[in-house]
Design an enzyme around this catalytic site. Structure first.
Site, PDB file in Angstrom:
ATOM      1  N   ILE A  13       0.838  -1.211   0.000  1.00 37.20           N
ATOM      2  CA  ILE A  13       0.000   0.000   0.000  1.00 37.20           C
ATOM      3  C   ILE A  13       0.869   1.256   0.000  1.00 37.20           C
ATOM      4  O   ILE A  13       0.575   2.229  -0.701  1.00 37.20           O
ATOM      5  CB  ILE A  13      -0.983   0.013   1.192  1.00 37.20           C
ATOM      6  CG1 ILE A  13      -1.789  -1.297   1.227  1.00 37.20           C
ATOM      7  CG2 ILE A  13      -1.936   1.212   1.088  1.00 37.20           C
ATOM      8  CD1 ILE A  13      -2.690  -1.442   2.428  1.00 37.20           C
ATOM      9  N   ALA A  84       4.767  -1.885   8.877  1.00 38.64           N
ATOM     10  CA  ALA A  84       4.183  -2.899   9.763  1.00 38.64           C
ATOM     11  C   ALA A  84       4.568  -4.280   9.289  1.00 38.64           C
ATOM     12  O   ALA A  84       4.931  -4.490   8.134  1.00 38.64           O
ATOM     13  CB  ALA A  84       2.666  -2.776   9.770  1.00 38.64           C
ATOM     14  N   GLU A  85       4.481  -5.208  10.208  1.00 40.48           N
ATOM     15  CA  GLU A  85       4.358  -6.620   9.843  1.00 40.48           C
ATOM     16  C   GLU A  85       2.863  -6.793   9.599  1.00 40.48           C
ATOM     17  O   GLU A  85       2.047  -6.462  10.455  1.00 40.48           O
ATOM     18  CB  GLU A  85       4.837  -7.509  10.995  1.00 40.48           C
ATOM     19  CG  GLU A  85       6.337  -7.480  11.206  1.00 40.48           C
ATOM     20  CD  GLU A  85       7.115  -8.091  10.034  1.00 40.48           C
ATOM     21  OE1 GLU A  85       6.558  -8.968   9.352  1.00 40.48           O
ATOM     22  OE2 GLU A  85       8.269  -7.693   9.812  1.00 40.48           O
ATOM     23  N   THR A 134      -6.344  -0.942  10.581  1.00 38.56           N
ATOM     24  CA  THR A 134      -7.068  -1.971   9.841  1.00 38.56           C
ATOM     25  C   THR A 134      -8.425  -2.253  10.480  1.00 38.56           C
ATOM     26  O   THR A 134      -8.582  -2.078  11.698  1.00 38.56           O
ATOM     27  CB  THR A 134      -6.240  -3.274   9.813  1.00 38.56           C
ATOM     28  OG1 THR A 134      -7.056  -4.348   9.394  1.00 38.56           O
ATOM     29  CG2 THR A 134      -5.677  -3.630  11.183  1.00 38.56           C
ATOM     30  N   ASP A 135      -9.354  -2.745   9.665  1.00 38.08           N
ATOM     31  CA  ASP A 135     -10.668  -3.114  10.232  1.00 38.08           C
ATOM     32  C   ASP A 135     -10.566  -4.317  11.169  1.00 38.08           C
ATOM     33  O   ASP A 135     -11.477  -4.574  11.960  1.00 38.08           O
ATOM     34  CB  ASP A 135     -11.682  -3.396   9.107  1.00 38.08           C
ATOM     35  CG  ASP A 135     -11.292  -4.527   8.171  1.00 38.08           C
ATOM     36  OD1 ASP A 135     -10.183  -5.066   8.307  1.00 38.08           O
ATOM     37  OD2 ASP A 135     -12.112  -4.872   7.292  1.00 38.08           O
ATOM     38  N   GLU A 136      -9.434  -5.054  11.087  1.00 37.57           N
ATOM     39  CA  GLU A 136      -9.312  -6.264  11.917  1.00 37.57           C
ATOM     40  C   GLU A 136      -9.272  -5.944  13.409  1.00 37.57           C
ATOM     41  O   GLU A 136      -9.463  -6.837  14.230  1.00 37.57           O
ATOM     42  CB  GLU A 136      -8.056  -7.057  11.531  1.00 37.57           C
ATOM     43  CG  GLU A 136      -8.111  -7.559  10.119  1.00 37.57           C
ATOM     44  CD  GLU A 136      -7.161  -8.706   9.805  1.00 37.57           C
ATOM     45  OE1 GLU A 136      -6.553  -9.266  10.718  1.00 37.57           O
ATOM     46  OE2 GLU A 136      -7.049  -9.030   8.610  1.00 37.57           O
ATOM     47  N   TYR A 159      -1.456 -10.298  15.012  1.00 37.76           N
ATOM     48  CA  TYR A 159      -1.360  -9.131  14.112  1.00 37.76           C
ATOM     49  C   TYR A 159      -2.372  -8.064  14.505  1.00 37.76           C
ATOM     50  O   TYR A 159      -2.010  -6.899  14.740  1.00 37.76           O
ATOM     51  CB  TYR A 159      -1.588  -9.562  12.652  1.00 37.76           C
ATOM     52  CG  TYR A 159      -1.937  -8.393  11.742  1.00 37.76           C
ATOM     53  CD1 TYR A 159      -0.985  -7.441  11.404  1.00 37.76           C
ATOM     54  CD2 TYR A 159      -3.241  -8.228  11.250  1.00 37.76           C
ATOM     55  CE1 TYR A 159      -1.303  -6.355  10.587  1.00 37.76           C
ATOM     56  CE2 TYR A 159      -3.570  -7.154  10.433  1.00 37.76           C
ATOM     57  CZ  TYR A 159      -2.607  -6.211  10.104  1.00 37.76           C
ATOM     58  OH  TYR A 159      -2.916  -5.135   9.312  1.00 37.76           O
ATOM     59  N   LYS A 163      -1.948  -4.183  16.066  1.00 40.55           N
ATOM     60  CA  LYS A 163      -2.467  -2.970  15.409  1.00 40.55           C
ATOM     61  C   LYS A 163      -3.419  -2.228  16.365  1.00 40.55           C
ATOM     62  O   LYS A 163      -3.407  -0.991  16.433  1.00 40.55           O
ATOM     63  CB  LYS A 163      -3.196  -3.327  14.112  1.00 40.55           C
ATOM     64  CG  LYS A 163      -2.311  -3.893  13.012  1.00 40.55           C
ATOM     65  CD  LYS A 163      -1.269  -2.916  12.459  1.00 40.55           C
ATOM     66  CE  LYS A 163      -1.867  -1.798  11.640  1.00 40.55           C
ATOM     67  NZ  LYS A 163      -0.802  -0.971  11.009  1.00 40.55           N
ATOM     68  N   HIS A 292      -9.597 -18.016  13.019  1.00 39.56           N
ATOM     69  CA  HIS A 292      -9.956 -17.336  11.763  1.00 39.56           C
ATOM     70  C   HIS A 292     -11.229 -16.482  11.926  1.00 39.56           C
ATOM     71  O   HIS A 292     -12.324 -17.024  12.135  1.00 39.56           O
ATOM     72  CB  HIS A 292     -10.194 -18.427  10.703  1.00 39.56           C
ATOM     73  CG  HIS A 292     -10.208 -17.944   9.300  1.00 39.56           C
ATOM     74  ND1 HIS A 292     -10.316 -18.807   8.234  1.00 39.56           N
ATOM     75  CD2 HIS A 292     -10.118 -16.696   8.763  1.00 39.56           C
ATOM     76  CE1 HIS A 292     -10.305 -18.117   7.107  1.00 39.56           C
ATOM     77  NE2 HIS A 292     -10.183 -16.827   7.412  1.00 39.56           N
TER      78      HIS A 292
END
Ligand code: NAD
Ligand code: DAU
Length: 352
Positions: A13, A84-85, A134-136, A159, A163, A292
């Site tokens: 990105i 980032a990772e 991120t949305d995560e 991850y 974040k 997941h």
């Protein structure tokens, strides 16, 4: 003439963002600070490397002396932290590096920007620190509803937890020091220069090498896809128009099941290459990712209403551009999938 410090600008990105900004503005300077990990690739930037407004610095956002040198030497107006990772599967195997870069690296950047931008009890008014999140960080959704900015953070993977930790620290610099920050939370990106550990370029690369395409679990997990240039345009607009201290979700209402994505891209590749021999037989259901997340979906109303950004590229058009890009850049793909990548791939998929 504004100066942007872009960290992680040799990644997927970040490199798209630098190319987007330099093609749009003649009167900006960009300094790209990147450690060049496995996912950082200077050949992403070949098209702009000779632009006199662009400068590359190889280095780590955890290196405080280097950050000090950069802020000392340049009058940085905007710091955009992409570094980032970024891969969930790798974070399940090796969480520590995610905490180091994503959390500690972000704190280092905040501290140096605070040092150079702070005026007594306030900040220089036209500076901005943009944390690319991120949305995560919101966790996972059930079958209905979308992520909104005021939802509690509930990350699940190492991850996304790293974040989310960084987001909380960035927010604390606004709450405590009134530092001029924004946090952006975008959904899954796809497009040119994406490292083929992520689903879409992995499908394309495996198809081209006639290799099985691994689908985790039942293939019905849902992601919300956005063409990378749309993300870059949103970040540019947030730098210009975002209200200090605010979080902005970025997404284009493009929810798809993973298995749909796999079958759709195989069909597009068959059409574009004229190779109808490759069929859905390449699809291989494999062991699920640990923890997941089932479904992500972004509610982008805030950025649409407050900033005026709206997704404009249909999923089908974005996928066609992306497939064509990979087909026209096989050398790029072959180079990064030789050597270390093979070891990664065999190790990652050996138990699946
Ligand atoms: P990427 O893995 O392609 O790129 C990351 C870049 O950061 C690489 O160039 C790498 O060399 C560099 N980097 C890593 N550690 C560093 C360090 N310690 N110091 C300096 N540079 C370092 O990742 P991406 O997909 O381009 O993601 C960029 C950012 O956007 C990340 O912060 C990620 O969390 C966020 N994001 C990604 C997506 C997506 O779908 N890819 C969606 C939303 C948000
Ligand atoms: O939502 C934004 C996030 O999107 C970013 O913050 C991350 O940096 C980025 O990597 C991405 O995370 P995902 O885990 O959603 O992306 P990935 O491409 O790894 O996987 C997408 C979906 O496809 C996910 O449900 C897992 C599945 N998958 C992935 C791979 C690599 C497969 O079924 N098979 C695979 O081989």
């Amino acid at each position: 003439m504004k100066t942007y410090l872009v960290t992680g600008g040799a990644g997927f990105i970040g490199s798209n963002f630098i190319i987007y900004m330099l093609s749009r503005y003649r009167n900006i300077n960009i300094i790209n600070l990147d450690k060049l990990t496995y996912s950082g690739n200077l050949s992403n930037l070949t098209s702009i490397v000779d632009n006199s407004n662009y400068k590359f610095v190889k280095g780590d956002i955890c290196d405080k002396d280097l950050l000090e040198n950069i802020f000392n030497k340049h009058n940085i107006d905007y710091a955009i932290n992409f570094a980032a990772e970024s891969h969930v599967d790798r974070s399940i195997l090796e969480p520590e590096i995610f905490v180091r870069t994503n959390v500690l690296g972000t704190v280092n950047l905040l501290n140096i920007a605070k040092k150079y931008w702070r005026l007594a009890d306030t900040f220089e008014s036209d500076k901005r620190f943009i944390q690319i999140s991120t949305d995560e960080v919101y966790g996972a959704l059930g079958t209905s509803g979308c992520f909104t900015e005021n939802m509690p953070l509930d990350p699940h993977s190492p991850y996304s937890s790293s974040k989310a930790s960084a987001d909380l620290i960035v927010k604390s610099y606004y709450d405590t020091y009134k530092m001029p920050i924004n946090i952006t939370r975008c959904s899954n990106n796809y497009g040119s220069y994406q490292f083929p550990e992520k689903l879409i370029p992995l499908i394309i690369n495996n198809y081209l090498n006639n290799r099985p395409i691994p689908v985790y679990g039942d293939g019905k997990n849902i992601r919300d896809w956005l063409y990378v240039e749309e993300h870059c345009r949103a970040i540019d607009m947030i730098i210009q128009k975002g209200k200090i201290g605010e979080v902005y979700n970025i997404g284009g209402h493009n929810e798809r099941e993973n298995i749909y994505i796999v079958k759709y891209i195989i069909n597009v590749l068959n059409e574009v290459t004229g190779n109808n021999k490759i069929s859905n037989k390449l699809i291989k259901y494999v062991k699920d990712r640990k923890g997941h997340d089932r479904r992500y979906a972004i509610d982008p109303s805030k950025i649409e209403n407050e900033i005026g950004w709206k997704s404009e590229i249909a999923f089908e058009d974005g996928i066609l551009k992306t497939v064509n890009w990979y087909l026209n850049n096989k050398e790029w793909l072959n180079k990064i999938t030789s050597g270390e990548y093979q070891k990664y791939y065999e190790n990652m998929y050996k138990d699946k």
